[in-house]
Design a protein around this motif. Structure first.
Motif, PDB file in Angstrom:
ATOM      1  N   PHE A 147       0.845  -1.191   0.000  1.00 30.68           N
ATOM      2  CA  PHE A 147       0.000   0.000   0.000  1.00 30.68           C
ATOM      3  C   PHE A 147       0.887   1.251   0.000  1.00 30.68           C
ATOM      4  N   PRO A 148       1.218   1.786  -1.171  1.00 28.80           N
ATOM      5  CA  PRO A 148       2.127   2.939  -1.250  1.00 28.80           C
ATOM      6  C   PRO A 148       1.662   4.140  -0.436  1.00 28.80           C
ATOM      7  N   ALA A 149       0.381   4.345  -0.315  1.00 29.51           N
ATOM      8  CA  ALA A 149      -0.138   5.517   0.403  1.00 29.51           C
ATOM      9  C   ALA A 149       0.288   5.527   1.861  1.00 29.51           C
ATOM     10  N   LEU A 150       0.614   4.363   2.410  1.00 31.92           N
ATOM     11  CA  LEU A 150       0.935   4.287   3.823  1.00 31.92           C
ATOM     12  C   LEU A 150       2.317   4.842   4.140  1.00 31.92           C
ATOM     13  N   SER A 151       3.118   5.098   3.132  1.00 31.72           N
ATOM     14  CA  SER A 151       4.428   5.707   3.379  1.00 31.72           C
ATOM     15  C   SER A 151       4.297   7.193   3.673  1.00 31.72           C
ATOM     16  N   ARG A 152       3.147   7.774   3.380  1.00 33.80           N
ATOM     17  CA  ARG A 152       2.957   9.216   3.537  1.00 33.80           C
ATOM     18  C   ARG A 152       1.948   9.581   4.617  1.00 33.80           C
ATOM     19  N   PHE A 169      -3.163  -3.940   7.447  1.00 38.05           N
ATOM     20  CA  PHE A 169      -1.992  -3.152   7.070  1.00 38.05           C
ATOM     21  C   PHE A 169      -1.609  -2.108   8.117  1.00 38.05           C
ATOM     22  N   ASN A 170      -2.442  -1.898   9.098  1.00 39.88           N
ATOM     23  CA  ASN A 170      -2.092  -0.966  10.178  1.00 39.88           C
ATOM     24  C   ASN A 170      -1.150  -1.644  11.169  1.00 39.88           C
ATOM     25  N   ASN A 171      -0.377  -0.815  11.880  1.00 39.20           N
ATOM     26  CA  ASN A 171       0.589  -1.383  12.826  1.00 39.20           C
ATOM     27  C   ASN A 171       0.662  -0.545  14.093  1.00 39.20           C
ATOM     28  N   SER A 172       1.575  -0.915  14.979  1.00 38.76           N
ATOM     29  CA  SER A 172       1.689  -0.222  16.262  1.00 38.76           C
ATOM     30  C   SER A 172       2.128   1.224  16.098  1.00 38.76           C
ATOM     31  N   ASN A 173       2.888   1.526  15.054  1.00 40.84           N
ATOM     32  CA  ASN A 173       3.276   2.918  14.802  1.00 40.84           C
ATOM     33  C   ASN A 173       2.051   3.777  14.489  1.00 40.84           C
ATOM     34  N   ASP A 174       1.110   3.204  13.745  1.00 40.03           N
ATOM     35  CA  ASP A 174      -0.138   3.917  13.460  1.00 40.03           C
ATOM     36  C   ASP A 174      -0.902   4.186  14.752  1.00 40.03           C
ATOM     37  N   LEU A 175      -0.948   3.168  15.603  1.00 38.43           N
ATOM     38  CA  LEU A 175      -1.641   3.321  16.886  1.00 38.43           C
ATOM     39  C   LEU A 175      -0.995   4.423  17.725  1.00 38.43           C
ATOM     40  N   GLU A 176       0.316   4.423  17.807  1.00 36.10           N
ATOM     41  CA  GLU A 176       1.022   5.450  18.583  1.00 36.10           C
ATOM     42  C   GLU A 176       0.761   6.844  18.018  1.00 36.10           C
ATOM     43  N   ALA A 177       0.713   6.944  16.688  1.00 34.92           N
ATOM     44  CA  ALA A 177       0.496   8.245  16.060  1.00 34.92           C
ATOM     45  C   ALA A 177      -0.885   8.800  16.373  1.00 34.92           C
ATOM     46  N   VAL A 178      -1.917   7.950  16.302  1.00 38.79           N
ATOM     47  CA  VAL A 178      -3.265   8.462  16.539  1.00 38.79           C
ATOM     48  C   VAL A 178      -3.482   8.756  18.024  1.00 38.79           C
ATOM     49  N   VAL A 179      -2.851   7.995  18.894  1.00 35.56           N
ATOM     50  CA  VAL A 179      -2.948   8.302  20.323  1.00 35.56           C
ATOM     51  C   VAL A 179      -2.249   9.635  20.621  1.00 35.56           C
TER      52      VAL A 179
END
Length: 374
Positions: free
Chosen positions: A19-24, A357-367
């Protein structure tokens, strides 16, 4: 999604790389629509290039729909003969609603309109629409069961309602409908692809899923799965050249397929080219692993949001979708933008959804965005 030990199963990290969009950006807006996976966008690009050059064969595009039918059947563990190819949830609902035997239609008062409106339109002297209500944002299992009577002909529900992410107890609903001889119509658009659906346990009479959310397909590729014993009694909403089993294109009489293909809409070819690729990709995943991953991230988010003082609309939820009430919508919107997070914010609500495709970095960012947006 394939559960066989022989299959090649992608890890979440491998899946994410497609998923290329996830790099941005952090993508938590899959309840609305996900970004494109590279195999899906590449399949569409190839088809468009062939269309542009004139090197395409439309019969190959028709075949894409048939292959998508097989893939969806494999994902659910059903016979392909029970799967119809449609264009939308509303079309599937209208197909079923138009020929209901007399009796009541039970549906949640705040159900998604693509389900609500077709069955609302079926209300007449023989069919009364019973709109189950709840004190929660969306209807709960107990509310629907309380609305079921001996007059109930069909109960219409979303497995997961995207409004608040609540997942119904379909096993209890199936037991309640069986007790009065009623049918069960389930919309799995907001669950299938992230959460498992135990078809044999739930035994829905009708199951619809529009693939453009968690199944990662383009919009315009939807499936209606009809209980085998009901297929021959279900007629197409708009009979067309796909409806007949005689292979003819002109003249003649209407001779419907004996399978659910009788309900097929005339296909939007490119939607099915993309759907074939998306479902082939999902077949490389392990269904249990996907569900556990999605639910773990969602549950961690519920806890973190609660600890920060946000009200979680379904705090004990069992889906991958979470909705919050937010005290300062304007400030939170700015914070989400600064943290490059894509999710739904509307009025005083925020909704996120976690895919494989979501990961722990995504979780940390939204928190972190929640902290800054208080």
């Amino acid at each position: 999604m394939n559960n066989s030990p022989e299959s090649r199963r992608l890890t979440s990290g491998q899946f994410r790389c497609l998923f290329p969009a996830l790099s941005r950006q952090v993508w938590l807006d899959t309840p609305a629509a996900p970004p494109a996976a590279t195999p899906v966008s590449q399949a569409l690009k190839t088809a468009i290039d062939q269309w542009t050059s004139g090197d395409f064969a439309w019969t190959d595009w028709v075949a894409a729909g048939e292959q998508a039918r097989l893939l969806l059947a494999g994902l659910l563990g059903v016979s392909p003969s029970t799967v119809a190819l449609l264009a939308s949830t509303g079309e599937a609902a209208a197909t079923v609603a138009k020929d209901l035997p007399p009796g009541d239609i039970v549906i949640g008062d705040l159900e998604y309109r693509s389900l609500l409106f077709p069955f609302m339109s079926a209300e007449d002297a023989e069919h009364q629409l019973i709109r189950a209500t709840s004190g929660a944002p969306g209807v709960r299992t107990s509310d629907l069961i309380a609305a079921i009577t001996k007059r109930t002909r069909i109960v219409v529900v979303s497995d997961v309602l995207s409004q608040d992410g609540h997942r119904l107890d379909l096993k209890r609903l199936r037991e309640a409908t069986d007790a009065v001889g009623a049918q069960l119509f389930v919309d799995a658009t907001q669950s299938l692809g992230a959460l498992r659906f135990d078809y044999d346990r739930i035994r829905p009479d009708y199951l619809v899923v529009h693939g453009y959310k968690w199944l990662l397909t383009p919009r315009g590729a939807a499936f209606l799965v009809v209980r085998d014993s009901l297929v021959r009694d279900t007629r197409p909403l708009a009979p067309n050249v796909q409806s007949s089993d005689d292979g003819m294109y002109f003249g003649g009489t209407l001779s419907l397929w004996p399978t659910a293909a009788r309900l097929d809409t005339s296909p939007a070819w490119l939607s099915w080219v993309g759907a074939r690729s998306a479902l082939a990709l999902l077949s490389t995943l392990d269904a249990q692993q996907v569900e556990e991953h999605c639910l773990d991230l969602a549950n961690q988010f519920r806890v973190a949001a609660h600890d920060l003082g946000y009200q979680v609309l379904d705090p004990h939820g069992s889906s991958q979708i979470v909705t919050l009430e937010v005290p300062n919508p304007g400030k939170l919107t700015v914070s989400l933008r600064d943290h490059r997070i894509r999710c739904l914010t509307a009025a005083d609500r925020m909704r996120v959804g976690f895919h494989y495709f979501n990961n722990s970095n995504d979780l940390e960012a939204v928190v972190a965005a929640l902290k800054d947006g208080r």
